[in-house]
Each structure stands twice: as C-alpha cells, then as structure tokens.
Design an enzyme around this catalytic site. Structure first.
Site, PDB file in Angstrom:
ATOM      1  N   SER A 127       0.816  -1.220   0.000  1.00  0.00           N
ATOM      2  CA  SER A 127       0.000   0.000   0.000  1.00  0.00           C
ATOM      3  C   SER A 127       0.845   1.264   0.000  1.00  0.00           C
ATOM      4  CB  SER A 127      -0.955  -0.044   1.192  1.00  0.00           C
ATOM      5  OG  SER A 127      -1.817   1.047   1.157  1.00  0.00           O
TER       6      SER A 127
ATOM      7  N   ASP B 277      -2.930   6.542  -3.087  1.00  0.00           N
ATOM      8  CA  ASP B 277      -1.785   5.901  -2.421  1.00  0.00           C
ATOM      9  C   ASP B 277      -1.163   4.919  -3.418  1.00  0.00           C
ATOM     10  OD1 ASP B 277      -3.615   3.785  -2.341  1.00  0.00           O
ATOM     11  OD2 ASP B 277      -3.011   3.130  -0.355  1.00  0.00           O
TER      12      ASP B 277
ATOM     13  N   ASP C  29      -1.275   1.735  -3.986  1.00  0.00           N
ATOM     14  CA  ASP C  29      -2.026   0.643  -4.604  1.00  0.00           C
ATOM     15  C   ASP C  29      -3.445   1.036  -5.009  1.00  0.00           C
ATOM     16  OD1 ASP C  29      -2.764   0.703  -1.888  1.00  0.00           O
ATOM     17  OD2 ASP C  29      -3.461  -1.363  -1.982  1.00  0.00           O
TER      18      ASP C  29
ATOM     19  N   ASP D 122      -6.228   2.044  -3.497  1.00  0.00           N
ATOM     20  CA  ASP D 122      -7.496   1.863  -2.771  1.00  0.00           C
ATOM     21  C   ASP D 122      -7.904   3.148  -2.068  1.00  0.00           C
ATOM     22  OD1 ASP D 122      -5.453   1.616  -0.901  1.00  0.00           O
ATOM     23  OD2 ASP D 122      -6.464   0.052   0.257  1.00  0.00           O
TER      24      ASP D 122
HETATM   25 MG    MG Z   1      -3.634   1.247  -0.026  1.00  0.00          MG
END
Ligand code: MG
Length: 447
Positions: free
Chosen positions: A96, A239, A241, A243
C-alpha cells in the site's frame, strides 16, 4: 494470536519476505480455500514485486491451484476480478503506502473479502505445521496472463457513471498517482471522461521518487501548490495501490477522507452504511443507518457483506462500492466526484461545505506496546461512570451527545495511544481531546 497477519495482510520489509516464506504462506492460504482453486494474482509497482510474484506462483501451483496473473494493477482491480472471474481467491502483492523497502501479501477469499488478522490465524496454522498438500506432477496447473483487467475495471466504473454528464463539463483535473499503480489507468480514464489532465508522478516507479506514498496533507505539497498555480477543478491523489484516494478542492484545500465518504453516501443516496468507530458523525447525518466496526478495511468489508449494506468507508480516504467489490476503490470514488460536480453544477468546495459541519482534533500519547492493554483497561474502568454512551468495539469511544465524542485507541503499529475528538466547533473538539490526553497520560504512567 496471528503472528504474521496484521490488519492489512502480511506486511514486512522485503528481507523478511523471503521466497521460502512467501511460497509457504501461499500454499497455506491455498489449504484454506479448498483444493485446486483459481487464484487471481496482482501486484503493485514495488521493485520486489516480480520476485514475490515468482514465489507466490510457485506456492500456489505446487498446491495444485491455477493462477490468473493480472500483472501490475491497483489492488481494487484484483478484488473486482476475484468476483468478476468467479475465482476461489486472490492474492495482492502490495504494501500500500509503506516505504519502498516494504512489501506484503494481501489475501482475498472467494467472496471478495480481504483476509483479516483474525481469519489469518487459520492460514498461519497450516504454515506453522508446514504440512501442505503438494500436487502430483500430472495435477500441476499453469499460469494464465490476463491483460484485460484494467479495461474490465474501467468498463465497470463507466457502467456505474453518467459519463456524458462529466464529458460535457470538460473539467480540468490534476492527477497525482504517487508513482503507484493508478498511473497505469487513471490518465487514460480521465481523458476519456473529457477532462484536460495534468499529471504528477504518474509513471509507475518502485523507488517512489515523486513523493511519500501515503496521501496525507504533508505528503501532497506538490499537488497542493500545483492546484494553487493552475486553476483546476479538482486535484486527485492516490496511495501506492489505489485503494485510498484524497481530493484537493479548487481553492487548493485538502478534503478530509470522511467528508469524501459522506459526500458519496449522500449523493448516491446510500441508506445502510458501514464505517469504523473512528469516523466522523457526518456520515450519520447524511445516510440512514450507520453500523460501526473496528478500525481496519477487512472489518468494514466483512460487515458490509454480512448485512448486505449499501456502502462502506474509512476516514483515511477509502470508499467501498459493493457493486464492484468489497475492497476500497479509489478509482470509482474519483470518477464519482466529477459526476457529483457535473450533476449538481457545483464546485467541489460547494458540495463539501454543504455537508453538516464537524470539527476534529487529534493527539497521541506515547505508550509502550506491552503497556497498551493495561492502559486501555484502566481507562475503561475510569470512565465507567462518565456521562455518555460508551462503545468498546475498538478502544474506548464515548458519545457525550449527538455531536460530541472522543475515542482513545492503541495504534496497531506504533507505540502510541491515539486520541481523536469531534464536535461542532474546533475549540470544543480541542477541549475534549486535551481532557482525554491528560487522562490517558496519567493512566499510561501508572500502567
Ligand atoms: Mg492502499
């Protein structure tokens, strides 16, 4: 207690995430989803991604699973494809927003739910025993490289959006992908929405040269100054990744994640909404029923699934759209913001300021991890007779009245007890927060 699983899967520095460890964990996860399952695999832009991918594939194939590899994609794309391609599970290789030397395994079950710390215990049991079924030579299956995942995700988002309304507006947007996975999909998608786009850090790069990967106000200095200098309608930052997503309004002001979540629930008329105990009450004012869980994405997803809720979200800037997946999806959230602006013919700052107003104040008290449990017990004891409604789902939360509340909870990763207060004015929020800071400090000293 799970030894390796944390709130967001197994996150470690790459030196500890050895090929032996990774393949063993993947075989252990395979044991929990039933034999010979189909696994969707995806990874973020980290330098270690390819290495970890190899170890994951070895683990899954040796267990007799079939692997469908999406390559480098946002985490929500993997969560969506687990459902879309009717797989038995998924594995996301992503740390992340952590620094570049980290990586992680995030497992997703066949319902599309991230495997939480609690459910990770079952996986770890297999790992500790070291007993995995190994497939015979004639039962070993292969890897399918699936290159349509980003297109599938975009199609799904556009199906749920009034694309024409956005196109008509010809918005100007600045995208800051933080050198993460959204750089592979966001620029093209916003161009198709008729936007004039300016990009910051949209080239995927595992060294994260552009900025620290977590989209906090401090880390988004470049985007904020770009918004000041260029008169754009919206600044968007993800961020690593994809999400989590954070927005900067047309006046170059940072929008708190819980306001974004509240705006989504309000504009989409979502009634049954799931969030954590640490999220602003603004969500209560704009939806119908609010169900609160412990802090952590897997917990809100599990609850959302269980009650068949309409939406879920977290204060850090993540909204779950159950029509797509049970993971936070920063891409649809970003597209929807433009739709809300287009549909209402309003600027983003106007939509946000029309939400009920709340103010927050945050503090933290140092507390060694071995003292956290006792400190929290003592706090519970101390506030036993205090006025207000108490809630011990995660830490200690007291709602003094409809609008004023405080929560104290131990950090999962750092040596702090965090205190967060909310009220209708900043002065009041600060006053409540400081009162509890004193209480917690005293308790920690005694613990
Ligand atoms: Mg994330």
């Amino acid at each position: 207690m799970a030894k390796h699983f944390g709130t967001n899967g197994i996150r470690k520095k790459i030196k500890e995430l050895t090929p032996e460890f990774v393949s063993g964990m993947c075989s252990s996860f395979a044991e929990t989803i039933g034999k010979r399952g189909r696994i969707i695999l995806g990874r973020d832009t980290r330098t270690s991604g390819e290495m970890v991918r190899g170890a994951c594939i070895a683990g899954f194939l040796s267990s007799g699973c079939e692997v469908i590899d999406l390559g480098v994609v946002p985490s929500p794309t993997v969560e969506m494809e687990v459902l879309n391609l009717k797989a038995d599970g998924g594995c996301i290789i992503t740390a992340s927003h952590n620094p570049p030397e980290w990586n992680a395994l995030k497992f997703v079950d066949g319902k599309g739910l991230d495997v939480s710390k609690d459910r990770g215990e079952e996986v770890e049991k297999h790992f500790e025993n070291g007993k995995f079924e190994r497939a015979d030579w004639d039962k070993i299956r292969g890897v399918e490289n699936y290159s349509r995942a980003l297109q599938d995700h975009e199609d799904k988002i556009f199906q749920m959006t009034d694309v024409k309304a956005i196109q008509k507006k010809k918005f100007k947007v600045i995208l800051d992908c933080g050198n993460g996975t959204t750089g592979l999909i966001a620029p093209g998608m916003f161009r198709k929405l008729g936007c004039a786009i300016l990009t910051l850090n949209c080239q995927p790069d595992g060294f994260f040269p552009g900025r620290n990967s977590e989209p906090t106000e401090k880390n988004l200095g470049d985007l904020i100054s770009a918004m000041k200098n260029i008169r754009a309608d919206l600044g968007i930052a993800w961020d690593g990744d994809g999400d989590r997503v954070i927005f900067i309004n047309e006046k170059a002001e940072f929008i708190m994640g819980d306001k974004t979540f509240a705006l989504c629930a309000q504009q989409e008329k979502r009634k049954k909404v799931v969030t954590t105990v640490a999220t602003s009450n603004v969500i209560k004012d704009v939806s119908g029923e609010v169900i609160r869980t412990r802090v952590g994405a897997p917990y809100i997803a599990e609850k959302l699934f269980e009650i068949k809720g309409d939406m879920a979200g977290e204060e850090v800037g993540g909204v779950v759209w159950p029509e797509i997946s049970y993971g936070k999806d920063g891409l649809i959230t970003a597209v929807k913001m433009l739709e809300f602006m287009a549909r209402n013919n309003k600027k983003i700052s106007q939509l946000i300021s029309a939400l009920p107003e709340y103010h927050n104040y945050k503090m933290k008290v140092e507390c060694a991890s071995e003292k956290k449990k006792e400190a929290m017990e003592r706090l519970k004891e101390q506030i036993k007779n205090a006025q207000g409604e108490k809630n011990y789902i995660d830490g200690v939360r007291i709602d003094f009245n409809e609008h004023e509340w405080v929560i104290a909870r131990p950090s999962g990763t750092e040596n702090f007890i965090r205190i967060f207060a909310e009220a209708k004015t900043l002065e009041k929020a600060e006053k409540i927060c400081k009162e509890y800071e004193i209480k917690v400090k005293e308790i920690v000293q005694k613990a």
